[in-house]
Motif scaffolding. Structure first.
Motif, PDB file in Angstrom:
ATOM      1  N   LYS A 133       0.852  -1.189   0.000  1.00 35.90           N
ATOM      2  CA  LYS A 133       0.000   0.000   0.000  1.00 35.90           C
ATOM      3  C   LYS A 133       0.889   1.241   0.000  1.00 35.90           C
ATOM      4  O   LYS A 133       1.836   1.341   0.790  1.00 35.90           O
ATOM      5  CB  LYS A 133      -0.900   0.012   1.223  1.00 35.90           C
ATOM      6  CG  LYS A 133      -1.837   1.215   1.282  1.00 35.90           C
ATOM      7  CD  LYS A 133      -2.680   1.202   2.551  1.00 35.90           C
ATOM      8  CE  LYS A 133      -3.568   2.433   2.626  1.00 35.90           C
ATOM      9  NZ  LYS A 133      -4.355   2.464   3.886  1.00 35.90           N
ATOM     10  N   VAL A 134       0.587   2.187  -0.889  1.00 31.77           N
ATOM     11  CA  VAL A 134       1.466   3.345  -1.043  1.00 31.77           C
ATOM     12  C   VAL A 134       0.698   4.651  -0.888  1.00 31.77           C
ATOM     13  O   VAL A 134      -0.525   4.699  -1.045  1.00 31.77           O
ATOM     14  CB  VAL A 134       2.191   3.337  -2.411  1.00 31.77           C
ATOM     15  CG1 VAL A 134       3.052   2.104  -2.563  1.00 31.77           C
ATOM     16  CG2 VAL A 134       1.199   3.474  -3.568  1.00 31.77           C
ATOM     17  N   SER A 135       1.453   5.689  -0.587  1.00 32.56           N
ATOM     18  CA  SER A 135       0.939   7.053  -0.623  1.00 32.56           C
ATOM     19  C   SER A 135       1.737   7.804  -1.677  1.00 32.56           C
ATOM     20  O   SER A 135       2.970   7.882  -1.601  1.00 32.56           O
ATOM     21  CB  SER A 135       1.099   7.725   0.744  1.00 32.56           C
ATOM     22  OG  SER A 135       0.631   9.069   0.702  1.00 32.56           O
ATOM     23  N   HIS A 136       1.044   8.325  -2.660  1.00 34.73           N
ATOM     24  CA  HIS A 136       1.696   9.051  -3.754  1.00 34.73           C
ATOM     25  C   HIS A 136       1.902  10.499  -3.313  1.00 34.73           C
ATOM     26  O   HIS A 136       0.947  11.210  -3.014  1.00 34.73           O
ATOM     27  CB  HIS A 136       0.818   8.987  -5.003  1.00 34.73           C
ATOM     28  CG  HIS A 136       1.377   9.724  -6.179  1.00 34.73           C
ATOM     29  ND1 HIS A 136       2.391   9.212  -6.959  1.00 34.73           N
ATOM     30  CD2 HIS A 136       1.074  10.941  -6.700  1.00 34.73           C
ATOM     31  CE1 HIS A 136       2.672  10.080  -7.904  1.00 34.73           C
ATOM     32  NE2 HIS A 136       1.902  11.139  -7.767  1.00 34.73           N
ATOM     33  N   VAL A 137       3.150  10.929  -3.256  1.00 37.06           N
ATOM     34  CA  VAL A 137       3.471  12.264  -2.757  1.00 37.06           C
ATOM     35  C   VAL A 137       4.223  13.041  -3.834  1.00 37.06           C
ATOM     36  O   VAL A 137       5.193  12.537  -4.422  1.00 37.06           O
ATOM     37  CB  VAL A 137       4.323  12.201  -1.467  1.00 37.06           C
ATOM     38  CG1 VAL A 137       4.567  13.603  -0.913  1.00 37.06           C
ATOM     39  CG2 VAL A 137       3.644  11.328  -0.417  1.00 37.06           C
ATOM     40  N   GLU A 138       3.801  14.277  -4.079  1.00 35.14           N
ATOM     41  CA  GLU A 138       4.427  15.143  -5.070  1.00 35.14           C
ATOM     42  C   GLU A 138       5.002  16.377  -4.400  1.00 35.14           C
ATOM     43  O   GLU A 138       4.446  16.879  -3.411  1.00 35.14           O
ATOM     44  CB  GLU A 138       3.402  15.567  -6.129  1.00 35.14           C
ATOM     45  CG  GLU A 138       2.802  14.403  -6.899  1.00 35.14           C
ATOM     46  CD  GLU A 138       1.802  14.858  -7.948  1.00 35.14           C
ATOM     47  OE1 GLU A 138       1.391  16.044  -7.916  1.00 35.14           O
ATOM     48  OE2 GLU A 138       1.419  14.030  -8.799  1.00 35.14           O
ATOM     49  N   GLY A 139       6.101  16.881  -4.932  1.00 36.84           N
ATOM     50  CA  GLY A 139       6.707  18.088  -4.383  1.00 36.84           C
ATOM     51  C   GLY A 139       8.182  18.168  -4.710  1.00 36.84           C
ATOM     52  O   GLY A 139       8.664  17.525  -5.651  1.00 36.84           O
ATOM     53  N   GLN A 140       8.913  18.966  -3.927  1.00 37.50           N
ATOM     54  CA  GLN A 140      10.353  19.084  -4.124  1.00 37.50           C
ATOM     55  C   GLN A 140      11.007  17.751  -3.783  1.00 37.50           C
ATOM     56  O   GLN A 140      10.688  17.136  -2.765  1.00 37.50           O
ATOM     57  CB  GLN A 140      10.929  20.202  -3.271  1.00 37.50           C
ATOM     58  CG  GLN A 140      12.378  20.538  -3.613  1.00 37.50           C
ATOM     59  CD  GLN A 140      12.876  21.785  -2.895  1.00 37.50           C
ATOM     60  OE1 GLN A 140      12.141  22.397  -2.130  1.00 37.50           O
ATOM     61  NE2 GLN A 140      14.129  22.141  -3.128  1.00 37.50           N
ATOM     62  N   PHE A 141      11.937  17.311  -4.621  1.00 33.25           N
ATOM     63  CA  PHE A 141      12.400  15.924  -4.608  1.00 33.25           C
ATOM     64  C   PHE A 141      13.914  15.841  -4.461  1.00 33.25           C
ATOM     65  O   PHE A 141      14.651  16.582  -5.122  1.00 33.25           O
ATOM     66  CB  PHE A 141      11.962  15.259  -5.920  1.00 33.25           C
ATOM     67  CG  PHE A 141      12.411  13.845  -6.118  1.00 33.25           C
ATOM     68  CD1 PHE A 141      11.560  12.790  -5.839  1.00 33.25           C
ATOM     69  CD2 PHE A 141      13.678  13.559  -6.630  1.00 33.25           C
ATOM     70  CE1 PHE A 141      11.960  11.483  -6.053  1.00 33.25           C
ATOM     71  CE2 PHE A 141      14.089  12.262  -6.842  1.00 33.25           C
ATOM     72  CZ  PHE A 141      13.225  11.216  -6.553  1.00 33.25           C
TER      73      PHE A 141
END
Length: 280
Positions: free
Chosen positions: A65-73
């Motif tokens: 199970k994952v949480s998709h996270v977007e932002g500075q990488f």
């Protein structure tokens, strides 16, 4: 005069020390530690990546199970120096980072052999961390500071008109929703305004507002989500811009019309979109 054996021993010692110094690896050019963490003693940075905006799927539960996270990488890969002996175990590396995260008020979201997910909140901003550790002593950090992308390209009424005339459909850039939700985010206002401008410039034009998703989650969930998002755009055009609802129809295609592979995040991002399709 010193005995010859003493001279030779001194020279040999200098060679050993020089060799040890030469064997110390320096950090890859342009790489540095992330401000949240120091490094394990005796380590160097083999490679790194920093991007203004990217995404990562962090494991948060059983069955991947994952949480998709977007932002500075950031991605930073650490290798132990050859001289480091013994090298720390996977568990030793994980425990060090777990303790460091908890001391900063963060939490361990998921842990398994050789892999952890951490969540910290700094000044109200979520920072997600993936730690991978190997039996070789190497370890790898992937860090995403959650934030919305600064949109460089937004829909333009003239471009939308050209796309509809040429192809009968056109993807609308700059419409945003939170993951799994159908509430239009405030930064979508300009794109919605451009659709309204297109419709006002051509009073005879009727369009389908079509929602699309990637293939994450079930077909049923994605079909409903895409329909709800299309309906949200339709309602915004009617309530905020006075467009006659008779000129609009919302439709959700879910994952059934991809424009790119769903095997990569870049492809999935392209598949999550809202399109206009000409009715007449």
């Amino acid at each position: 005069m010193k005995p010859l054996s003493t001279v030779w021993m001194g020279a040999l010692m200098l060679l050993v020390l020089a060799g040890a110094a030469a064997g110390q690896q320096n950090d890859a050019q342009g790489c540095k530690d992330h401000p949240l963490f120091t490094r394990m003693p005796g380590y160097w940075i083999h490679s790194c990546v920093e991007r203004q905006f990217d995404a990562f799927d962090f494991i948060v539960g059983p069955n991947k199970k994952v949480s998709h996270v977007e932002g500075q990488f950031w991605k930073i890969n650490y290798y132990p120096q050859h001289s480091l002996n013994p090298k720390p175990s996977e568990l030793q590396i994980q425990r060090n980072f777990q303790n460091a995260v908890q001391k900063q008020g963060g939490k361990v979201v998921w842990t398994e052999k050789g892999r952890d997910t951490y969540l910290l909140v700094k000044d109200g901003v979520e920072v997600w961390v993936n730690l991978g550790a190997e039996f070789t002593g190497k370890y790898f950090l992937t860090i995403v500071q959650k934030q919305a992308m600064v949109q460089d390209i937004v829909a333009d009424a003239a471009a939308l008109a050209q796309g509809l005339a040429a192809d009968g459909h056109m993807a609308v850039e700059g419409i945003y929703f939170d993951t799994g939700k159908a509430v239009i985010k405030p930064e979508s206002a300009q794109a919605i305004g451009e659709i309204a401008g297109l419709l006002k410039s051509d009073p005879a034009l009727k369009v389908f507002v079509v929602g699309h998703t990637d293939n994450v989650s079930t077909v049923e969930v994605n079909l409903k989500l895409s329909q709800d998002r299309a309906q949200a755009v339709l309602q915004a055009l009617v309530s905020q811009h006075g467009i006659d609802p008779a000129r609009l129809r919302a439709h959700g295609c879910g994952p059934f019309a991809p424009v790119a592979t769903n095997a990569t995040e870049a492809g999935r991002a392209k598949n999550r979109r809202v399109e206009l399709v000409k009715q007449n």
